[in-house]
Write a protein that holds these residues in place. Structure first.
Motif, PDB file in Angstrom:
ATOM      1  N   GLU A  64       0.307  -1.705  -1.800  1.00 22.47           N
ATOM      2  CA  GLU A  64       1.202  -0.887  -0.973  1.00 22.47           C
ATOM      3  C   GLU A  64       0.525   0.382  -0.465  1.00 22.47           C
ATOM      4  O   GLU A  64       0.959   0.976   0.498  1.00 22.47           O
ATOM      5  CB  GLU A  64       2.440  -0.494  -1.778  1.00 22.47           C
ATOM      6  N   THR A  65      -0.545   0.822  -1.114  1.00 25.40           N
ATOM      7  CA  THR A  65      -1.193   2.081  -0.747  1.00 25.40           C
ATOM      8  C   THR A  65      -2.556   1.883  -0.097  1.00 25.40           C
ATOM      9  O   THR A  65      -3.359   2.813  -0.059  1.00 25.40           O
ATOM     10  CB  THR A  65      -1.366   2.975  -1.987  1.00 25.40           C
ATOM     11  N   GLY A  66      -2.849   0.682   0.391  1.00 26.87           N
ATOM     12  CA  GLY A  66      -4.102   0.436   1.080  1.00 26.87           C
ATOM     13  C   GLY A  66      -5.246   0.011   0.188  1.00 26.87           C
ATOM     14  O   GLY A  66      -6.369  -0.138   0.647  1.00 26.87           O
ATOM     15  N   VAL A  67      -4.989  -0.182  -1.070  1.00 23.22           N
ATOM     16  CA  VAL A  67      -6.029  -0.627  -1.988  1.00 23.22           C
ATOM     17  C   VAL A  67      -6.130  -2.152  -1.905  1.00 23.22           C
ATOM     18  O   VAL A  67      -5.128  -2.851  -1.824  1.00 23.22           O
ATOM     19  CB  VAL A  67      -5.707  -0.184  -3.433  1.00 23.22           C
ATOM     20  N   ILE A  68      -7.376  -2.651  -1.916  1.00 18.37           N
ATOM     21  CA  ILE A  68      -7.616  -4.095  -1.855  1.00 18.37           C
ATOM     22  C   ILE A  68      -8.477  -4.494  -3.048  1.00 18.37           C
ATOM     23  O   ILE A  68      -9.432  -3.787  -3.388  1.00 18.37           O
ATOM     24  CB  ILE A  68      -8.342  -4.471  -0.547  1.00 18.37           C
ATOM     25  N   TRP A  69      -8.121  -5.597  -3.670  1.00 17.75           N
ATOM     26  CA  TRP A  69      -8.924  -6.162  -4.745  1.00 17.75           C
ATOM     27  C   TRP A  69      -9.453  -7.513  -4.302  1.00 17.75           C
ATOM     28  O   TRP A  69      -8.750  -8.279  -3.664  1.00 17.75           O
ATOM     29  CB  TRP A  69      -8.104  -6.373  -6.013  1.00 17.75           C
ATOM     30  N   HIS A  70     -10.706  -7.806  -4.674  1.00 14.14           N
ATOM     31  CA  HIS A  70     -11.261  -9.137  -4.479  1.00 14.14           C
ATOM     32  C   HIS A  70     -11.560  -9.703  -5.859  1.00 14.14           C
ATOM     33  O   HIS A  70     -12.289  -9.107  -6.651  1.00 14.14           O
ATOM     34  CB  HIS A  70     -12.521  -9.111  -3.624  1.00 14.14           C
ATOM     35  N   THR A  81      -9.177   1.414   1.250  1.00 18.33           N
ATOM     36  CA  THR A  81      -9.351   1.364   2.704  1.00 18.33           C
ATOM     37  C   THR A  81      -8.819   2.600   3.417  1.00 18.33           C
ATOM     38  O   THR A  81      -9.167   2.836   4.566  1.00 18.33           O
ATOM     39  CB  THR A  81      -8.634   0.134   3.283  1.00 18.33           C
ATOM     40  N   GLY A  82      -7.948   3.353   2.795  1.00 16.34           N
ATOM     41  CA  GLY A  82      -7.331   4.495   3.461  1.00 16.34           C
ATOM     42  C   GLY A  82      -6.185   4.096   4.375  1.00 16.34           C
ATOM     43  O   GLY A  82      -5.630   4.929   5.087  1.00 16.34           O
ATOM     44  N   LEU A  83      -5.852   2.830   4.384  1.00 14.46           N
ATOM     45  CA  LEU A  83      -4.755   2.334   5.220  1.00 14.46           C
ATOM     46  C   LEU A  83      -3.433   2.458   4.481  1.00 14.46           C
ATOM     47  O   LEU A  83      -3.385   2.793   3.301  1.00 14.46           O
ATOM     48  CB  LEU A  83      -5.008   0.872   5.590  1.00 14.46           C
ATOM     49  N   ASP A  84      -2.370   2.150   5.205  1.00  8.50           N
ATOM     50  CA  ASP A  84      -1.042   2.091   4.602  1.00  8.50           C
ATOM     51  C   ASP A  84      -0.884   0.700   3.981  1.00  8.50           C
ATOM     52  O   ASP A  84      -1.860   0.018   3.708  1.00  8.50           O
ATOM     53  CB  ASP A  84       0.004   2.349   5.691  1.00  8.50           C
ATOM     54  N   ASN A 105       1.184   0.446  10.386  1.00 10.43           N
ATOM     55  CA  ASN A 105       0.824   1.610  11.201  1.00 10.43           C
ATOM     56  C   ASN A 105      -0.640   1.638  11.634  1.00 10.43           C
ATOM     57  O   ASN A 105      -1.077   2.616  12.198  1.00 10.43           O
ATOM     58  CB  ASN A 105       1.153   2.920  10.477  1.00 10.43           C
ATOM     59  N   ALA A 106      -1.417   0.584  11.358  1.00 16.51           N
ATOM     60  CA  ALA A 106      -2.811   0.563  11.815  1.00 16.51           C
ATOM     61  C   ALA A 106      -3.161  -0.765  12.466  1.00 16.51           C
ATOM     62  O   ALA A 106      -4.255  -0.921  12.984  1.00 16.51           O
ATOM     63  CB  ALA A 106      -3.762   0.839  10.663  1.00 16.51           C
ATOM     64  N   ASN A 118     -19.266  -2.410  -1.321  1.00 14.07           N
ATOM     65  CA  ASN A 118     -18.773  -1.624  -0.185  1.00 14.07           C
ATOM     66  C   ASN A 118     -17.986  -2.478   0.809  1.00 14.07           C
ATOM     67  O   ASN A 118     -18.277  -3.641   1.024  1.00 14.07           O
ATOM     68  CB  ASN A 118     -19.946  -0.963   0.549  1.00 14.07           C
ATOM     69  N   LEU A 119     -17.022  -1.799   1.429  1.00 17.17           N
ATOM     70  CA  LEU A 119     -16.216  -2.394   2.484  1.00 17.17           C
ATOM     71  C   LEU A 119     -16.160  -1.370   3.613  1.00 17.17           C
ATOM     72  O   LEU A 119     -15.703  -0.246   3.411  1.00 17.17           O
ATOM     73  CB  LEU A 119     -14.808  -2.685   1.938  1.00 17.17           C
ATOM     74  N   PHE A 120     -16.680  -1.707   4.811  1.00 11.18           N
ATOM     75  CA  PHE A 120     -16.770  -0.770   5.927  1.00 11.18           C
ATOM     76  C   PHE A 120     -15.915  -1.224   7.090  1.00 11.18           C
ATOM     77  O   PHE A 120     -15.903  -2.404   7.425  1.00 11.18           O
ATOM     78  CB  PHE A 120     -18.230  -0.642   6.413  1.00 11.18           C
ATOM     79  N   HIS A 121     -15.239  -0.261   7.720  1.00 11.74           N
ATOM     80  CA  HIS A 121     -14.465  -0.534   8.919  1.00 11.74           C
ATOM     81  C   HIS A 121     -15.408  -0.647  10.104  1.00 11.74           C
ATOM     82  O   HIS A 121     -16.314   0.138  10.278  1.00 11.74           O
ATOM     83  CB  HIS A 121     -13.451   0.597   9.156  1.00 11.74           C
ATOM     84  N   ILE A 122     -15.210  -1.706  10.918  1.00 15.83           N
ATOM     85  CA  ILE A 122     -16.073  -1.916  12.090  1.00 15.83           C
ATOM     86  C   ILE A 122     -15.413  -1.328  13.326  1.00 15.83           C
ATOM     87  O   ILE A 122     -14.264  -1.475  13.564  1.00 15.83           O
ATOM     88  CB  ILE A 122     -16.339  -3.429  12.295  1.00 15.83           C
TER      89      ILE A 122
END
Length: 122
Positions: A64-70, A81-84, A105-106, A118-122
């Motif tokens: 819910e807060t933009g966190v992603i787990w693999h 990720t800094g996303l919503d 919202n993104a 690392n995970l980078f936004h392109i």
């Protein structure tokens, strides 16, 4: 009269004993059932989860807060990720090192999964 009374008491006592023995036999039978579970592994996450996506290299969990787990087998990596709220995560079928993230919202964004850290936004 006392013999009839004694016989009645003995019959009552005998029937009570038989009932107790039968009760012990019925309740003491060991019942075996096989329990089936989907998985023996249990993971705990510090966030409310919002999505689950599966690919060939494990599965992705979005929060819910933009966190992603693999999660790949026993290996579990966390990315911020800094996303919503994350709605969906999909690995790009043409580029295995890129993932698509749909968030509130993104919109839909392409991210580069260049290394296991690392995970980078392109």
């Amino acid at each position: 009269m006392t013999t009839r009374y004694n016989i009645g008491i003995k019959k009552h006592f005998l029937s009570s004993c038989l009932c107790l023995i039968l009760l012990f036999i019925i309740t003491s039978c060991k019942e075996t059932t096989t329990s089936r579970s989907l998985s023996e592994r249990e993971f705990h996450y510090d966030d409310r989860l919002s999505t689950l996506a599966i690919d060939k290299k494990g599965y992705w969990i979005g929060g819910e807060t933009g966190v992603i787990w693999h999660v790949d087998g026993q290996d579990r990596k966390r990315f911020y990720t800094g996303l919503d709220r994350i709605y969906d995560i999909e690995r790009d079928p043409n580029q295995s090192d890129q993932i698509w993230i749909a968030s509130r919202n993104a919109g839909l964004q392409l991210w580069n999964y260049c290394c296991p850290v690392n995970l980078f936004h392109i």
